[in-house]
Design an enzyme around this catalytic site. Structure first.
Site, PDB file in Angstrom:
ATOM      1  N   SER A  58       0.671  -1.192  -0.001  1.00  0.00           N
ATOM      2  CA  SER A  58       0.010   0.058  -0.071  1.00  0.00           C
ATOM      3  C   SER A  58       1.027   1.341   0.208  1.00  0.00           C
ATOM      4  O   SER A  58       1.569   1.307  -0.889  1.00  0.00           O
ATOM      5  CB  SER A  58      -1.003   0.022   1.044  1.00  0.00           C
ATOM      6  OG  SER A  58      -1.922   1.061   1.256  1.00  0.00           O
TER       7      SER A  58
ATOM      8  N   ASP B  93      -2.408   6.148  -4.049  1.00  0.00           N
ATOM      9  CA  ASP B  93      -1.154   5.535  -3.453  1.00  0.00           C
ATOM     10  C   ASP B  93      -0.664   4.303  -4.481  1.00  0.00           C
ATOM     11  O   ASP B  93      -1.697   4.039  -5.287  1.00  0.00           O
ATOM     12  CB  ASP B  93      -1.433   5.225  -2.201  1.00  0.00           C
ATOM     13  CG  ASP B  93      -2.352   4.029  -1.876  1.00  0.00           C
ATOM     14  OD1 ASP B  93      -2.900   3.857  -3.092  1.00  0.00           O
ATOM     15  OD2 ASP B  93      -2.462   3.389  -0.910  1.00  0.00           O
TER      16      ASP B  93
ATOM     17  N   ASP C 273      -1.272   1.079  -4.205  1.00  0.00           N
ATOM     18  CA  ASP C 273      -2.520   0.261  -4.644  1.00  0.00           C
ATOM     19  C   ASP C 273      -3.722   0.723  -5.149  1.00  0.00           C
ATOM     20  O   ASP C 273      -4.668  -0.144  -5.257  1.00  0.00           O
ATOM     21  CB  ASP C 273      -2.309  -0.815  -3.817  1.00  0.00           C
ATOM     22  CG  ASP C 273      -2.813  -0.532  -2.412  1.00  0.00           C
ATOM     23  OD1 ASP C 273      -2.609   0.561  -2.268  1.00  0.00           O
ATOM     24  OD2 ASP C 273      -3.441  -1.424  -1.747  1.00  0.00           O
TER      25      ASP C 273
ATOM     26  N   ASP D  29      -5.701   2.378  -3.872  1.00  0.00           N
ATOM     27  CA  ASP D  29      -7.140   2.254  -2.822  1.00  0.00           C
ATOM     28  C   ASP D  29      -7.093   3.863  -2.058  1.00  0.00           C
ATOM     29  O   ASP D  29      -8.429   4.084  -1.870  1.00  0.00           O
ATOM     30  CB  ASP D  29      -7.172   1.220  -1.829  1.00  0.00           C
ATOM     31  CG  ASP D  29      -5.990   1.296  -0.775  1.00  0.00           C
ATOM     32  OD1 ASP D  29      -4.977   1.995  -1.007  1.00  0.00           O
ATOM     33  OD2 ASP D  29      -5.929   0.554   0.278  1.00  0.00           O
TER      34      ASP D  29
END
Lengths: 454, 459
Positions: free
Chosen positions: A101, A245, A247, A249
């Protein structure tokens, strides 16, 4: 003697660590085999972000899953919410995202989802960890080993379709917004420009959309890390800027002046947009701004507070059948009508929809929010210090209302204070909020002083 | 499932082998691949190929992860024979390779073979170092900037055929009708391509590569040839029949008259063809292989060197001679290697040598086979506790004092026209008994040895 650094954490949030010395292929493989044993024979969806360790870990994870008798569906590089939705809709036993993340590039981690595409709940996670420690994995024989397949098309298409159901697509398309994006060369690098350009008819000005390149900035999208996006806003004359970010999300937003909005304000705008469309309560973590309470009150809705962490927010959202939820400082917007997960695409669509609907600029929309000031900080963690700080705070504010759900939150007439230990790093997180910046600073300084004394 | 599946795992100098699941696990694959990544010195990528077993994909994923974590780029060759992997390592200048496949074992088995920079098997010293690294489990993992990637390479068969065509006149064997039992293995792809490219006439059975269930056990023995291949020879009017194990490094054969030929005859046949045209005159084989080899070698001024059973002993023997001193090497299981192909076991090359001999001599395979004196071999195996072995070998040695003794691998005793070999298997807790005699089978000797082994089996 200096403290030894253990840059690996196996716990209720999965496996996270610095790749190489700490997060090894053997560990990833064993954990995946435990996961495959736990979810049972069937399909497991596996995707990843763009970290250089991603392909290696994906092979290790596929090895463990196949060895446990699961069929592996490789979905390639995709945002975490996209992987979650596909895991939940493709008759899979579970899913896995290989991503750390917002952590720096030397880290990686395994995020684990159940057959509905949701993070494993606390009890599921504990069972899995026990199974991992017992090391009694299912070892499939040659005739029991299933296939490794791939699907690089369906997950993206499905995710975008779900998001677009909840906004007025034609109204957004008709405005032909000029939008600047910064995908940090992460998992959204391909999908985000396509989403904005092809689906929402935006004029897209993009930086950091090469998934083969390393992260050009700090991975966490916060006002301090988004100088390049602000510069791009000015150069391109964009009406709004979006940053993700690695990933995909989390979402950060810049207004037409290039100013990066406070992440709590982004959530507040999304909550407002959601409550205009869907009925239900709001769930946020303890550190999220009180602005949410005011906005929910405008719509006649209640706000439920949870400990920090996406899984905690999601669990409560399920319990109260919430309309929307999220975590302010983390830039996480969770809209269950799309999927019960943090999703930057829902956030982008909501904000563009509000701009199209009201005809207002992003700065004007933000200006319409309740005014609060926040101060966030962290200090190096030492075992035992949190407990003594909590005691000192309680002594210092004898009459205040306390919440001990996650560290200590103190509600005061002028605002609140929240101290807690990080779930992922060996640090202590401090947060204060007040009506004015001075008051927030004062509260923060007071906490720091108490910390130094105790 | 194979008996003793949970005890099937064997980690040794030749690599890692076992029944997948109860014996060979994902964790062991990852650790062994990490050890190999740590062991390799030469720069360059590492190649991975596999046979069609379903477990091969799981193992490939683990091997790739271990190597990539050590900073190696990995090239996946897909389903290919071990010889093709070996050729491709050399052609691409790779640092080494891993062959995933249990060759002559049943489908529930799998194995990893480790190959060095020139595509050759590791020497005993190198393999020992690899094992030490594996046991120590301290691996040289790269940091996040140095982790390797993986790509695939599909075009491997044509360059391999180029090399074969440089040694054998493949077009010359177009006139033969050849039936091949592919055992659902990798030879199928190679021979289909050979038919298209050279117009050869290979008729393939069991040609579909199969991951879960092979048409029959893939051991290259006379018994397997007798199952489906030999009965087809006369009806199809075939000139020769060949059977390959799953990774195509071994071969067995059927003659034009429908005979299932003993696997022992493959090496003497190829020696008969190659010795006259090789500079070297040394034939390296193991102690369990037919004595016909000495007779054939003598016809061409060759000399047979016998070493302990197993690939590792052969590799070490090869290393101790100059390549030009050696004519060929192999064993009675149908595995043969030639200096032309830098000493790798290659079933396809072995087949081409035999077909070239038929062409050159203008003789049928059955005629050539009839030109050799008849030897009869008996093979058997008995379970035995390891602690009983030294006493048993001493007792047998005492009983057959009149023969010529070789004790480098168990016990071999030779008399003119007759010999036996009693040895302990490297892969199972059993003793193997092999007896051979010129003419009729040495039944009496064989029975004596069996009785002696049974007598030693007291608890």
């Amino acid at each position: 003697m200096p403290r030894r650094e253990h840059l690996l954490k196996i716990g209720v949030s999965g496996v996270r660590g610095v790749v190489g010395e700490f997060l090894t292929p053997a560990l990833a493989c064993a954990f995946a085999q435990a996961f495959g044993t736990y979810v049972g024979v069937g399909r497991v969806v596996v995707g990843r972000d763009t970290r250089s360790s991603g392909p290696m870990l994906q092979h290790a994870v596929a090895c463990g899953l196949l060895a446990s008798g699961c069929e592996v569906v490789d979905v390639g590089i995709l945002p975490t919410p996209t992987i979650q939705m596909f895991a939940g809709s493709s008759r899979a036993q579970g899913g896995m995202a290989i991503t750390a993340s917002h952590n720096p590039p030397e880290y990686n981690a395994l995020k684990l989802f159940n057959s509905r595409g949701l993070f494993l709940n606390q009890y599921e996670r504990e069972e899995l960890i026990d199974l991992y420690h017992q090391s009694e994995f299912r070892n499939a024989t040659n005739s029991e080993i299933r296939r490794a397949t791939s699907d690089f098309e369906t997950p993206t298409r499905q995710h975008i379709a779900r998001v677009l159901k909840h906004v007025d697509v034609e109204r957004i398309r008709g405005r032909r917004f000029r939008v600047a994006i910064d995908c940090v060369n992460g998992a959204g690098s391909v999908m985000t420009p396509a989403f904005l350009r092809d689906e929402l008819n935006c004029e897209v000005h993009a930086i950091s959309i090469d998934p083969k390149q390393p992260f050009p900035r700090e991975a966490e999208p916060r006002p301090e890390t988004l100088g390049d996006l602000s510069a791009l806003m000015g150069a391109s004359g964009s009406s709004v800027g979006f940053a993700q970010d690695p990933d995909g999300d989390r979402l950060a937003v810049a207004d037409e002046t290039g100013r990066v909005l406070d992440n709590d304000d982004v959530l507040a705008l999304a909550v407002d947009a959601a409550l205009r469309r869907v009925k239900g309560d709001v769930v946020v973590n303890l550190t999220t701004s009180s602005a949410i309470d005011e906005i929910a009150a405008r719509h006649g809705r209640a706000v439920h507070r949870t400990p920090v962490g996406e899984a905690n927010v999601v669990e409560t959202m399920q319990a109260v059948n919430a309309a929307i939820g999220g975590e302010g400082a983390n830039g996480g917007i969770i809209f269950p009508a799309v999927h019960l997960c943090r999703d930057s695409y829902t956030g982008m669509a909501f904000l563009l929809d509000r701009m199209a609907e009201t005809g207002e600029s992003m700065s004007a929309l933000a200006a319409g929010l309740p005014r609060y000031s926040r101060k966030l900080g962290k200090v190096a963690y030492e075992h035992g210090r949190l407990a003594s700080l909590m005691q000192a705070l309680e002594t210092h504010f004898p009459d205040a209302r306390m919440d001990r759900l996650d560290g200590l939150k103190i509600m005061l007439p002028q605002g609140w204070i929240h101290v807690r230990s990080s779930n992922t790093e060996p640090i202590l997180r401090l947060a204060t909020e007040a009506r004015s910046e001075t008051e927030a600073e004062e509260l923060f300084a007071g906490v720091l002083k108490l910390f130094e004394e105790c | 499932m194979t008996r003793n599946a949970t005890k099937s795992l064997r980690i040794s100098h030749v690599g890692l082998r076992g029944v997948v699941g109860p014996g060979l696990t994902a964790g062991r694959v990852i650790d062994f691949a990490s050890a190999f990544g740590t062991f390799l010195d030469a720069p360059g990528p590492v190649l991975i190929g596999r046979d069609p077993r379903a477990s091969g994909v799981m193992i490939r994923e683990g091997v790739a992860a271990g190597l990539m974590a050590c900073g190696r780029d990995v090239i996946d060759l897909g389903i290919v024979s071990t010889p093709v992997i070996q050729h491709t390592i050399r052609r691409l200048g790779a640092a080494g390779g891993v062959s995933i496949g249990a060759s002559h074992n049943n489908a529930d088995w799998n194995a990893l073979k480790f190959l060095g920079a020139a595509g050759v098997y590791l020497s005993t010293a190198e393999a020992g170092e690899l094992l030490d690294i594996y046991h120590l489990r301290k691996f040289d993992f790269a940091d996040w900037r140095g982790i390797g990637g993986m790509r695939t390479e599909i075009d491997t068969i044509d360059p391999y055929l180029d090399e074969l065509a440089a040694v054998f006149d493949i077009a010359a064997i177009r006139s033969f009708c050849i039936v091949v039992d592919c055992c659902n293995g990798t030879s199928s792809h190679i021979l289909q391509r050979m038919n298209r490219r050279f117009g050869t006439n290979f008729i393939l059975i069991n040609a579909k590569t199969e991951g879960v269930e092979f048409a029959h056990g893939p051991a290259t023995t006379r018994a397997t040839v007798g199952l489906q291949l030999a009965p087809l020879m006369v009806p199809l009017g075939a000139d020769a029949g060949f059977l390959f194990d799953v990774d195509s490094d071994r071969v067995a054969l059927a003659a034009d008259d429908g005979t299932a030929v003993s696997e022992e005859l493959v090496l003497p046949l190829i020696a008969d063809y190659l010795l006259p045209r090789q500079e070297g005159k040394l034939v390296i084989t193991n102690l369990s292989t037919t004595a016909l080899l000495e007779e054939v070698a003598a016809r061409h001024g060759g000399r047979v060197l016998r070493v302990p059973v197993g690939r590792q002993a052969a590799m070490d023997a090869l290393a101790s001679y100059r390549p030009e001193q050696i004519a060929l090497a192999g064993e009675g299981t149908g595995a043969v290697m030639m200096p032309q192909f830098r000493f790798i076991y290659d079933g396809i090359a072995s087949m081409l040598a035999i077909l070239s001999m038929m062409k050159e001599r203008g003789s049928t395979l059955s005629e050539i086979l009839k030109s050799y004196p008849r030897f009869s071999i008996l093979k058997g195996e008995l379970p035995l506790l390891s602690r009983q072995i030294p006493a048993l070998l001493a007792a047998i040695r005492e009983r057959y004092r009149d023969g010529e003794v070789n004790a480098t691998d168990g016990l071999r005793v030779d008399w003119p026209g007759r010999w036996f070999h009693v040895r302990v298997s490297q892969t199972e807790p059993i003793v193997r008994i092999i007896c051979e005699q010129r003419g009729d089978p040495p039944r009496e000797l064989y029975n004596e040895l069996v009785e002696q082994c049974l007598a030693a089996n007291t608890y």
